[in-house]
Design a protein around this motif. Structure first.
Motif, PDB file in Angstrom:
ATOM      1  N   PHE A  48       0.851  -1.193   0.000  1.00 48.53           N
ATOM      2  CA  PHE A  48       0.000   0.000   0.000  1.00 48.53           C
ATOM      3  C   PHE A  48       0.881   1.235   0.000  1.00 48.53           C
ATOM      4  CE2 PHE A  48      -2.011   3.510   2.241  1.00 48.53           C
ATOM      5  CZ  PHE A  48      -3.215   3.630   1.576  1.00 48.53           C
ATOM      6  N   LEU A  59      -4.162   6.869  -3.667  1.00 46.62           N
ATOM      7  CA  LEU A  59      -3.936   5.631  -2.930  1.00 46.62           C
ATOM      8  C   LEU A  59      -3.652   4.509  -3.921  1.00 46.62           C
ATOM      9  CD1 LEU A  59      -7.232   6.372  -1.201  1.00 46.62           C
ATOM     10  CD2 LEU A  59      -5.169   6.323   0.160  1.00 46.62           C
ATOM     11  N   TYR A  61      -2.904   0.194  -4.145  1.00 44.24           N
ATOM     12  CA  TYR A  61      -2.802  -1.154  -3.602  1.00 44.24           C
ATOM     13  C   TYR A  61      -2.221  -2.071  -4.672  1.00 44.24           C
ATOM     14  CZ  TYR A  61      -6.603   0.329  -0.374  1.00 44.24           C
ATOM     15  OH  TYR A  61      -7.405   0.990   0.544  1.00 44.24           O
ATOM     16  N   GLU A  87     -10.064  -2.541   0.662  1.00 41.42           N
ATOM     17  CA  GLU A  87     -11.024  -1.672   1.338  1.00 41.42           C
ATOM     18  C   GLU A  87     -10.309  -0.508   2.016  1.00 41.42           C
ATOM     19  OE1 GLU A  87     -13.421  -3.938   4.031  1.00 41.42           O
ATOM     20  OE2 GLU A  87     -14.087  -5.354   2.492  1.00 41.42           O
ATOM     21  N   LEU A  88     -11.026   0.605   2.084  1.00 41.56           N
ATOM     22  CA  LEU A  88     -10.560   1.790   2.808  1.00 41.56           C
ATOM     23  C   LEU A  88     -11.734   2.355   3.576  1.00 41.56           C
ATOM     24  CD1 LEU A  88      -8.195   3.943   3.173  1.00 41.56           C
ATOM     25  CD2 LEU A  88      -9.423   5.267   1.437  1.00 41.56           C
ATOM     26  N   ALA A 168      -7.853   6.321   9.248  1.00 39.55           N
ATOM     27  CA  ALA A 168      -8.189   5.407   8.156  1.00 39.55           C
ATOM     28  C   ALA A 168      -7.936   3.959   8.532  1.00 39.55           C
ATOM     29  CB  ALA A 168      -7.364   5.764   6.920  1.00 39.55           C
ATOM     30  N   ILE A 170      -7.237   0.225   6.553  1.00 40.19           N
ATOM     31  CA  ILE A 170      -6.869  -0.370   5.272  1.00 40.19           C
ATOM     32  C   ILE A 170      -7.054  -1.877   5.401  1.00 40.19           C
ATOM     33  CG2 ILE A 170      -5.122  -0.469   3.462  1.00 40.19           C
ATOM     34  CD1 ILE A 170      -3.558   1.685   5.013  1.00 40.19           C
TER      35      ILE A 170
END
Length: 214
Positions: A48, A59, A61, A87-88, A168, A170
């Motif tokens: 990430f 962002l 991934y 997912e975030l 956040a 992750i």
């Protein structure tokens, strides 16, 4: 609480195409300390990264996986919910009232929703379409997802704190086929929430993004 520093780059020099091959990603700190606290099997490598330019949060991934499970029934949020995905979750404070969830599969389909404590999910809510962009790329051994979120939308949702931090979570959901033929998810997280059973929708599963020079 884990902290991730989001380095700043020059405005309007960053773009996404799903591959994560823009040179500016080399400026971003990479984290890969993901785990599944509730499962004994090892999880595939997940990378990430995040950077920002003052106007947009980017962002990235990269998930190493040669056996993707993608529900191709339709393009509904339900199909995303039954697929491998990243997912975030973003929240304004530890009360989770509300928080916002982005769940994105390898085809760049998104299940976005607003949530409140005790798993009160509002699936009719969508991230403002002009304030989000998502691209993805799939190979035989990994897939990538890139996301661009406007700072304006993050501010409107009261997700950026006065010190330039964003709270956040992750995560990753990996679906594995069982002996009965059904697919069941392995839940993977950046922050171990210290729960007895898999749970992302809890305050203890969040870390902090710290925006550089914001």
């Amino acid at each position: 609480m884990k902290t991730y520093k989001v380095h700043k780059v020059n405005v309007n020099t960053m773009s996404i195409n799903g591959r994560g091959d823009h040179p500016l990603w080399n400026r971003a700190h990479m984290i890969n300390d993901f785990s599944s606290p509730w499962h004994f099997e090892s999880v595939g490598d997940i990378e990430f990264r995040a950077i920002h330019d003052g106007e947009t949060l980017f962002l990235f991934y990269k998930v190493h996986d040669s056996q993707l499970h993608i529900d191709s029934t339709d393009n509904s949020k339900k199909s995303v919910d039954n697929s491998d995905r990243v997912e975030l979750f973003l929240r304004s404070d530890e009360h989770l009232n509300p928080y916002y969830c982005l769940e994105i599969d390898p085809l760049a389909r998104v299940q976005d929703f607003m949530a409140r404590p005790q798993r009160q999910f509002d699936f009719s809510w969508n991230w403002p379409k002009d304030d989000i962009a998502i691209k993805s790329f799939i190979t035989e051994t990994y897939f990538c997802v890139e996301v661009a979120l406007s700072m304006n939308s993050l501010k409107q949702l009261e997700l950026i704190q006065s010190d330039g931090s964003i709270q956040a979570g992750i995560y990753r959901a990996k679906y594995n086929q069982q002996q009965n033929g059904q697919f069941e998810p392995t839940w993977i997280t950046w922050v171990d929430p210290q729960t007895d059973t898999p749970e992302f929708h809890t305050a203890s599963s969040f870390g902090t993004f710290l925006l550089e020079d914001f």
